[in-house]
Scaffold this motif. Structure first.
Motif, mmCIF file in Angstrom:
data_model
loop_
_atom_site.group_PDB
_atom_site.id
_atom_site.type_symbol
_atom_site.label_atom_id
_atom_site.label_comp_id
_atom_site.label_asym_id
_atom_site.label_seq_id
_atom_site.Cartn_x
_atom_site.Cartn_y
_atom_site.Cartn_z
ATOM 1 N N THR A 42 -11.203 79.200 -85.108
ATOM 2 C CA THR A 42 -11.198 80.700 -84.823
ATOM 3 C C THR A 42 -10.935 80.700 -83.239
ATOM 4 O O THR A 42 -10.159 81.489 -82.969
ATOM 5 N N GLU A 43 -11.697 80.058 -82.736
ATOM 6 C CA GLU A 43 -11.840 80.180 -81.139
ATOM 7 C C GLU A 43 -11.625 78.462 -80.665
ATOM 8 O O GLU A 43 -11.827 77.492 -81.171
ATOM 9 N N VAL A 44 -10.825 78.815 -79.531
ATOM 10 C CA VAL A 44 -10.790 77.518 -78.381
ATOM 11 C C VAL A 44 -11.537 77.925 -77.372
ATOM 12 O O VAL A 44 -11.710 79.010 -77.070
ATOM 13 N N THR A 45 -11.924 76.790 -76.632
ATOM 14 C CA THR A 45 -12.712 77.012 -75.334
ATOM 15 C C THR A 45 -11.884 76.478 -74.297
ATOM 16 O O THR A 45 -11.148 75.371 -74.375
ATOM 17 N N VAL A 46 -12.073 76.956 -72.947
ATOM 18 C CA VAL A 46 -11.590 76.182 -71.911
ATOM 19 C C VAL A 46 -12.203 74.958 -71.552
ATOM 20 O O VAL A 46 -11.163 73.928 -71.456
ATOM 21 N N PHE A 94 -3.341 79.738 -65.873
ATOM 22 C CA PHE A 94 -3.703 80.907 -66.966
ATOM 23 C C PHE A 94 -4.797 81.445 -66.490
ATOM 24 O O PHE A 94 -5.563 81.162 -66.130
ATOM 25 N N ALA A 95 -4.800 82.898 -66.595
ATOM 26 C CA ALA A 95 -5.833 83.721 -66.457
ATOM 27 C C ALA A 95 -7.039 83.453 -67.238
ATOM 28 O O ALA A 95 -8.255 83.587 -66.900
ATOM 29 N N ASP A 96 -6.806 83.255 -68.652
ATOM 30 C CA ASP A 96 -7.837 83.236 -69.453
ATOM 31 C C ASP A 96 -7.351 82.456 -70.762
ATOM 32 O O ASP A 96 -6.304 82.305 -70.921
ATOM 33 N N LYS A 97 -8.262 82.602 -71.806
ATOM 34 C CA LYS A 97 -7.991 81.824 -73.045
ATOM 35 C C LYS A 97 -6.994 82.388 -73.781
ATOM 36 O O LYS A 97 -5.873 81.976 -74.433
ATOM 37 N N ASP A 98 -6.941 83.764 -73.841
ATOM 38 C CA ASP A 98 -6.135 84.654 -74.523
ATOM 39 C C ASP A 98 -4.617 84.554 -73.855
ATOM 40 O O ASP A 98 -3.730 84.358 -74.795
ATOM 41 N N GLU A 99 -4.576 84.343 -72.786
ATOM 42 C CA GLU A 99 -3.071 84.256 -72.238
ATOM 43 C C GLU A 99 -2.522 83.038 -72.555
ATOM 44 O O GLU A 99 -1.394 82.570 -72.805
ATOM 45 N N PHE A 100 -3.464 81.927 -72.516
ATOM 46 C CA PHE A 100 -3.007 80.493 -72.829
ATOM 47 C C PHE A 100 -2.663 80.348 -74.308
ATOM 48 O O PHE A 100 -1.556 79.780 -74.443
ATOM 49 N N VAL A 101 -3.312 80.805 -75.217
ATOM 50 C CA VAL A 101 -3.081 80.760 -76.577
ATOM 51 C C VAL A 101 -1.798 81.575 -76.801
ATOM 52 O O VAL A 101 -0.893 81.235 -77.493
ATOM 53 N N ARG A 102 -1.402 82.735 -76.290
ATOM 54 C CA ARG A 102 -0.317 83.210 -76.351
ATOM 55 C C ARG A 102 0.830 82.609 -75.754
ATOM 56 O O ARG A 102 2.011 82.282 -76.309
ATOM 57 N N ALA A 103 0.712 81.839 -74.714
ATOM 58 C CA ALA A 103 1.748 80.677 -74.166
ATOM 59 C C ALA A 103 1.913 79.538 -75.113
ATOM 60 O O ALA A 103 3.093 78.989 -75.189
ATOM 61 N N VAL A 104 0.756 78.896 -75.839
ATOM 62 C CA VAL A 104 1.208 77.956 -76.474
ATOM 63 C C VAL A 104 1.997 78.504 -77.945
ATOM 64 O O VAL A 104 3.022 77.691 -77.903
ATOM 65 N N TYR A 105 1.834 79.481 -78.107
ATOM 66 C CA TYR A 105 2.324 80.004 -79.170
ATOM 67 C C TYR A 105 3.911 80.445 -78.913
ATOM 68 O O TYR A 105 4.966 79.988 -79.707
ATOM 69 N N ASP A 106 4.252 81.298 -77.692
ATOM 70 C CA ASP A 106 5.357 81.441 -77.159
ATOM 71 C C ASP A 106 6.360 80.194 -77.019
ATOM 72 O O ASP A 106 7.463 80.279 -77.368
ATOM 73 N N SER A 107 5.589 79.409 -76.540
ATOM 74 C CA SER A 107 6.470 77.973 -76.255
ATOM 75 C C SER A 107 6.959 77.329 -77.425
ATOM 76 O O SER A 107 7.997 76.957 -77.614
ATOM 77 N N VAL A 108 5.983 77.050 -78.657
ATOM 78 C CA VAL A 108 6.193 76.705 -79.977
ATOM 79 C C VAL A 108 7.325 77.218 -80.566
ATOM 80 O O VAL A 108 8.372 76.842 -81.221
ATOM 81 N N ILE A 109 7.086 78.759 -80.713
ATOM 82 C CA ILE A 109 8.207 79.428 -81.438
ATOM 83 C C ILE A 109 9.452 79.637 -80.789
ATOM 84 O O ILE A 109 10.734 79.585 -81.487
ATOM 85 N N SER A 110 9.342 79.623 -79.463
ATOM 86 C CA SER A 110 10.867 79.636 -78.756
ATOM 87 C C SER A 110 11.567 78.355 -78.864
ATOM 88 O O SER A 110 12.895 78.330 -78.881
ATOM 89 N N ASP A 111 10.917 77.108 -78.893
ATOM 90 C CA ASP A 111 11.337 75.866 -79.038
ATOM 91 C C ASP A 111 11.978 75.687 -80.408
ATOM 92 O O ASP A 111 13.077 75.451 -80.694
ATOM 93 N N LEU A 112 11.571 76.438 -81.482
ATOM 94 C CA LEU A 112 11.692 76.390 -82.870
ATOM 95 C C LEU A 112 13.222 77.102 -83.259
ATOM 96 O O LEU A 112 14.161 76.891 -83.707
#
Length: 212
Positions: free
Chosen positions: A44-48, A66-84
């Motif tokens: 459910t959660e990741v921590t810095v 990254f400003a916070d965890k939410d921005e980080f998680v969005r960046a991870v997801y966006d990076s993965v799906i854009s590569d796919l």
């Protein structure tokens, strides 16, 4: 003291400051994929702290990108799906007419089979991180629109609600089938999964389905 992320920072070990920051960002994103794509019953959660420990970096370097965890998680997801998406689109564009659907399914399934973390992040039923859930919804809508446009262009039909409905059906059906496959509910080899998804999607190529 020369800042590592300020303009005009001197090279260190022959590597420019911007390149060092980009390298650290890439390490953090890879750590995020490790954590969010882990094979665990509930995430459910990741921590810095956990992200930095996985990446082998301090919190200072997390906050330079990254400003916070939410921005980080969005960046991870966006990076993965854009590569796919980029790899899948490349395979589809290189395929001969009539084979583009198979090429697309082949790209998606083989990428996921080659790196289970990607499959679990994008399609895993166990992952309940709130940011990931929102990103999945957003990307599904976008992919449905793109799928509908692609189908309309291939069939040489104007956009209509039937084509849009088919786009949502394609994206949702493929995503749910892959999720079931990852969970072991559908026991296919990757090649058989490609065959099955291709066969189902090819049925949607009937022009009669989209006439009012």
């Amino acid at each position: 003291m020369v800042s590592d992320n300020g303009s005009g920072a001197r090279p260190y070990g022959g590597v420019e400051a911007a390149d060092r920051q980009a390298s650290r960002r890439a390490r953090l994103l890879e750590a995020g994929l490790d954590l969010l794509g882990a094979d665990l019953p509930q995430i459910t959660e990741v921590t810095v702290r956990g992200i930095c420990r996985q990446a082998g970096l301090t919190a200072r370097y997390f906050y330079e990108s990254f400003a916070d965890k939410d921005e980080f998680v969005r960046a991870v997801y966006d990076s993965v799906i854009s590569d796919l998406a980029a790899q899948t689109e490349s395979m589809m564009n290189a395929a001969p007419p009539g084979q583009q659907t198979r090429a697309g399914m082949t790209g998606i399934v083989r990428i996921i089979a080659g790196d289970a973390r990607i499959g679990r992040l994008l399609f895993g039923a166990h992952l309940s991180n709130a940011v990931v859930v929102r990103k999945r919804v957003e990307s599904s809508v976008l992919l449905a629109i793109m799928s509908g446009q692609h189908a309309g262009a291939m069939l040489r039909l104007p956009d209509n609600d039937r084509i849009m409905a088919a786009g949502h059906f394609m994206v949702g059906g493929v995503a749910q089938t892959i999720s079931a496959w990852l969970a072991g509910e559908v026991r296919f080899t990757p090649e058989r999964l490609i065959d099955q998804l291709t066969a189902l999607l090819d049925r949607l190529g009937d022009r009669a389905l989209y006439r009012d």
